[in-house]
Design a protein around this motif. Structure first.
Motif, PDB file in Angstrom:
ATOM      1  N   GLU A  42      50.279  22.376  71.571  1.00 14.18           N
ATOM      2  CA  GLU A  42      51.040  23.608  71.431  1.00 14.18           C
ATOM      3  C   GLU A  42      50.849  24.125  70.014  1.00 14.18           C
ATOM      4  OE1 GLU A  42      55.172  23.600  72.446  1.00 14.18           O
ATOM      5  OE2 GLU A  42      55.226  25.800  72.306  1.00 14.18           O
ATOM      6  N   GLY A  43      50.345  25.349  69.898  1.00 24.23           N
ATOM      7  CA  GLY A  43      50.190  25.968  68.584  1.00 24.23           C
ATOM      8  C   GLY A  43      51.193  27.101  68.465  1.00 24.23           C
ATOM      9  N   CYS A  44      50.767  28.295  68.877  1.00 25.56           N
ATOM     10  CA  CYS A  44      51.594  29.492  68.687  1.00 25.56           C
ATOM     11  C   CYS A  44      52.677  29.644  69.747  1.00 25.56           C
ATOM     12  CB  CYS A  44      50.694  30.719  68.712  1.00 25.56           C
ATOM     13  SG  CYS A  44      49.845  30.938  70.288  1.00 25.56           S
ATOM     14  N   GLY A  45      52.436  29.115  70.944  1.00 27.08           N
ATOM     15  CA  GLY A  45      53.395  29.298  72.037  1.00 27.08           C
ATOM     16  C   GLY A  45      53.473  30.732  72.527  1.00 27.08           C
ATOM     17  N   GLU A  46      52.444  31.531  72.265  1.00 27.45           N
ATOM     18  CA  GLU A  46      52.497  32.929  72.737  1.00 27.45           C
ATOM     19  C   GLU A  46      51.143  33.464  73.191  1.00 27.45           C
ATOM     20  OE1 GLU A  46      54.249  34.369  68.952  1.00 27.45           O
ATOM     21  OE2 GLU A  46      52.541  35.743  68.899  1.00 27.45           O
ATOM     22  N   GLY A  47      50.248  32.566  73.538  1.00 29.29           N
ATOM     23  CA  GLY A  47      48.993  33.018  74.148  1.00 29.29           C
ATOM     24  C   GLY A  47      47.917  33.444  73.179  1.00 29.29           C
ATOM     25  N   ASP A  48      48.147  33.250  71.867  1.00 29.05           N
ATOM     26  CA  ASP A  48      47.201  33.762  70.878  1.00 29.05           C
ATOM     27  C   ASP A  48      46.170  32.747  70.398  1.00 29.05           C
ATOM     28  OD1 ASP A  48      47.500  36.509  70.303  1.00 29.05           O
ATOM     29  OD2 ASP A  48      49.478  36.103  69.454  1.00 29.05           O
ATOM     30  N   CYS A  49      46.553  31.467  70.284  1.00 32.90           N
ATOM     31  CA  CYS A  49      45.679  30.526  69.574  1.00 32.90           C
ATOM     32  C   CYS A  49      44.765  29.722  70.493  1.00 32.90           C
ATOM     33  CB  CYS A  49      46.508  29.574  68.708  1.00 32.90           C
ATOM     34  SG  CYS A  49      47.368  28.291  69.649  1.00 32.90           S
ATOM     35  N   GLY A  50      45.154  29.561  71.754  1.00 30.19           N
ATOM     36  CA  GLY A  50      44.298  28.863  72.706  1.00 30.19           C
ATOM     37  C   GLY A  50      44.361  27.349  72.643  1.00 30.19           C
ATOM     38  N   ALA A  51      45.200  26.772  71.755  1.00 30.45           N
ATOM     39  CA  ALA A  51      45.260  25.308  71.645  1.00 30.45           C
ATOM     40  C   ALA A  51      45.734  24.663  72.947  1.00 30.45           C
ATOM     41  CB  ALA A  51      46.189  24.912  70.493  1.00 30.45           C
ATOM     42  N   CYS A  52      46.488  25.423  73.733  1.00 26.40           N
ATOM     43  CA  CYS A  52      47.090  24.880  74.958  1.00 26.40           C
ATOM     44  C   CYS A  52      46.236  25.160  76.189  1.00 26.40           C
ATOM     45  CB  CYS A  52      48.447  25.533  75.157  1.00 26.40           C
ATOM     46  SG  CYS A  52      48.273  27.304  75.474  1.00 26.40           S
ATOM     47  N   THR A  53      44.992  25.601  75.997  1.00 22.31           N
ATOM     48  CA  THR A  53      44.169  26.031  77.137  1.00 22.31           C
ATOM     49  C   THR A  53      43.938  24.896  78.132  1.00 22.31           C
ATOM     50  OG1 THR A  53      43.027  27.620  75.706  1.00 22.31           O
ATOM     51  CG2 THR A  53      41.942  27.063  77.788  1.00 22.31           C
ATOM     52  N   SER A  71      48.376  27.485  78.810  1.00 21.52           N
ATOM     53  CA  SER A  71      49.436  26.804  79.571  1.00 21.52           C
ATOM     54  C   SER A  71      50.815  27.044  78.965  1.00 21.52           C
ATOM     55  CB  SER A  71      49.150  25.306  79.658  1.00 21.52           C
ATOM     56  OG  SER A  71      49.145  24.711  78.368  1.00 21.52           O
ATOM     57  N   CYS A  72      50.867  27.491  77.689  1.00 26.56           N
ATOM     58  CA  CYS A  72      52.182  27.732  77.060  1.00 26.56           C
ATOM     59  C   CYS A  72      52.908  28.900  77.699  1.00 26.56           C
ATOM     60  CB  CYS A  72      52.029  27.977  75.556  1.00 26.56           C
ATOM     61  SG  CYS A  72      51.108  29.468  75.113  1.00 26.56           S
ATOM     62  N   ILE A  73      52.179  29.850  78.284  1.00 28.12           N
ATOM     63  CA  ILE A  73      52.856  31.014  78.870  1.00 28.12           C
ATOM     64  C   ILE A  73      52.571  31.134  80.373  1.00 28.12           C
ATOM     65  CG2 ILE A  73      53.206  32.388  76.776  1.00 28.12           C
ATOM     66  CD1 ILE A  73      50.592  33.911  77.506  1.00 28.12           C
TER      67      ILE A  73
HETATM   68  S1  FES Z   1      49.979  27.461  72.112  1.00 27.48           S
HETATM   69 FE1  FES Z   1      48.800  29.085  71.267  1.00 27.48          FE
HETATM   70  S2  FES Z   1      48.005  29.986  73.054  1.00 27.48           S
HETATM   71 FE2  FES Z   1      49.351  28.530  73.836  1.00 27.48          FE
END
Ligand code: FES
Ligand SMILES: Cc1cc2nc3c(=O)[nH]c(=O)nc-3n(C[C@H](O)[C@H](O)[C@H](O)COP(=O)(O)OP(=O)(O)OC[C@H]3O[C@@H](n4cnc5c(N)ncnc54)[C@H](O)[C@@H]3O)c2cc1C
Ligand code: FES
Length: 495
Positions: A42-53, A71-73
């Protein structure tokens, strides 16, 4: 219609069935907190960083396709009927590193490693896409993944290296079995988990959706959750009743009527891209730059309309093409011109229990020319500061009719009626005749300034975009005014 009170999805070849589902649960929280599959970050939790892909497998024309999502959103309930592939699964299934991971190691594509699982999963989806990608396609595939320390060149090299041949991993070799399992999951039943006060529902048809929404007009509709997901993770809103549109089979259709296409409410940007690009290449380019691959895989064209944002990318373009929206409810259906749907900031022409069922987009006639330009601070994965769309109907070189619309210039996506009127009768061969229309934009719009752009910048850029559209339609070579494709030119030059 039969009701199923559980969701079912595939994980590592097995069916997971969940009967107790908090409506707002995200896929990322399920993976990390329930499964303890903590490779997904989990990075940004808003779909921007892609860490949760993660990658979602689904059936398309009988074939299993893998697409990346944030997957965060994504809501856990939205996984019904899918195969969920997270980074932790790869070494379990492969018995070692996946080819994409091996390529990342070989090209030194990771330093701190926080972004790496997300890059690996975006490249996993690309590895399973048809054909060997070129550099531009790899760039597009990872535009929604941010890396702050490695630098992108080695990661792009990893993508080119890993995805050069035909997919040969365990997911490819077990594709027929996966397809069979996915077919079994598609039972066509309405999903409803919870009670009258709190539920996650995923109706299987527009009719079931209309009935359920009539009974619960206070429920939140969720299509791709690329907006609603952020209400949960960032605004910490409580959404006790959620109705997901994604399982309504009749809303997932694109229908070609010859002179127009109808895009259903469950059709994602990615699924609509081919049909919209066939209308005009500028629509394709607009979609390519809308969010990231992860956002386009989940988000829907109708969601982009329904959310009423003044800076949504598709509404201005669809408005100038003369698009209409169909609104449905348990009481019936009505159709209205798309521009009439937007009443004021945050207010759309939608009654309680009504939902956007589809948008119908006319195709261009031979004597029509279309242009759309998105202006944003970053080229990829950025929301528009403003967006101009233009459709001219020509009688030879004379402009017989003009439709012009902007996003980011007013509280809603809006037509430039004065500029349109001033352009009628002008000639493409006589640029001095365009001046009145270009000046009229200052009467059509009084934009605000915000962190994306000042009011003066917006006003000046709107004038520049109309000028540019007219020059291009009059025959100026478009490459001289566009940066599209320049990345590829630069890379070719560097090679
Ligand atoms: S945590 Fe950054 S896109 Fe999901
Ligand atoms: C990282 C990121 C980047 C983005 N980049 C862009 C961008 O470049 N350009 C851009 O325009 N947008 C962008 N967005 C915003 C977003 O993708 C869009 O607004 C999207 O179209 C919303 O569609 P959705 O299907 O995900 O809607 P959801 O999030 O599911 O819903 C959005 C809203 O519309 C309502 N709704 C959805 N479908 C219907 C329906 N059929 N009938 C009635 N109401 C409905 C929901 O209740 C909610 O209020 C970005 C978002 C993220 C997270
Ligand atoms: S390797 Fe550190 S953020 Fe990418």
């Amino acid at each position: 219609m039969a009701i199923r009170r559980s969701i079912r999805f595939l994980r590592r070849g097995k069916v997971v069935q969940l009967t107790d589902l908090p409506p707002m649960a995200t896929l990322l929280d399920y993976l990390r907190l329930e499964e303890r599959a903590c490779g997904t970050k989990e990075g940004c939790g808003e779909g921007d960083c892609g860490a949760c892909t993660v990658a979602l497998g689904s059936l398309r024309d009988g074939r299993v396709v893998y697409e990346p999502v944030n997957s965060c959103i994504q809501l856990l309930g939205m996984m019904d009927g899918k195969e969920v592939v997270a980074v932790d699964d790869l070494h379990v299934r492969e018995g070692g590193l996946h080819p994409v991971q091996r390529a990342m190691v070989a090209t030194h594509g990771s330093q701190c490693g926080f972004c790496t699982p997300g890059f690996v999963m975006s490249l996993f989806a690309l590895y399973h896409a048809e054909g060997a990608p070129d550099r531009a396609q790899v760039n597009d595939a990872i535009a929604g993944n941010l890396c702050r320390c490695t630098g992108y060149r080695p990661i792009v090299e990893a993508g080119l290296k890993a995805c050069a041949g035909k997919a040969g991993d365990s997911y490819a070799t077990s594709a027929a079995r996966t397809a069979k399992s996915l077919r079994k999951l598609a039972d066509g039943k309405d999903v409803f988990i919870g009670n009258d006060k709190s539920f996650f529902a995923a109706p299987a048809s527009a009719e079931s959706l209309a009935k359920l929404y009539a009974a619960h007009p206070d429920a939140v509709l969720v299509a791709g959750a690329t907006d609603v997901g952020l209400w949960i993770t960032k605004q910490l809103r409580s959404l006790p009743k959620i109705i997901h549109l994604g399982r309504a089979a009749d809303l997932a259709q694109i229908t070609d009527h010859g002179d127009s296409i109808t895009i259903g409410a469950a059709v994602t940007y990615e699924a609509a891209a081919e049909s919209l690009t066939a209308i005009d290449a500028d629509l394709g380019e607009l979609l390519r730059r809308l969010g990231s691959k992860q956002v386009r895989t989940a988000g829907t064209v109708c969601g982009n309309i329904a959310n009423g944002s003044p800076i949504g990318d598709t509404p201005p373009a669809l408005i100038v093409l003369g698009a209409t929206v169909e609104l449905r409810s348990a009481g019936g259906a009505r159709t209205l011109p798309l521009e009439k749907f937007f009443i004021a900031y945050g207010k759309q022409d939608r009654q309680p229990g009504e939902f956007v069922a589809s948008v119908t987009v006319p195709k261009l006639r031979p004597n029509q020319a279309f242009r759309a330009f998105k202006i944003s601070k970053r080229f990829d994965q950025d929301i528009s500061a403003l967006l101009g769309a233009f459709c001219l109907t020509l009688d030879g070189s004379r402009i017989a009719d003009a439709r012009i619309a902007f996003g980011g210039m007013a509280p809603t996506p809006k037509r430039a009626l004065l500029a349109e009127a001033a352009l009628k009768g002008a000639d493409l061969t006589s640029p001095s005749g365009w001046d009145a229309a270009i000046a009229a934009l200052d009467q059509d719009f009084k934009p605000i300034g915000d962190h994306r752009a000042s009011a003066a910048y917006r006003q000046a850029t709107a004038r520049a975009l109309l000028t540019k559209a007219l020059h291009e339609i009059a025959g100026a070579p478009s490459h001289s005014t566009r940066i599209t494709g320049q990345r590829e030119v630069l890379h070719a030059g560097a090679a």
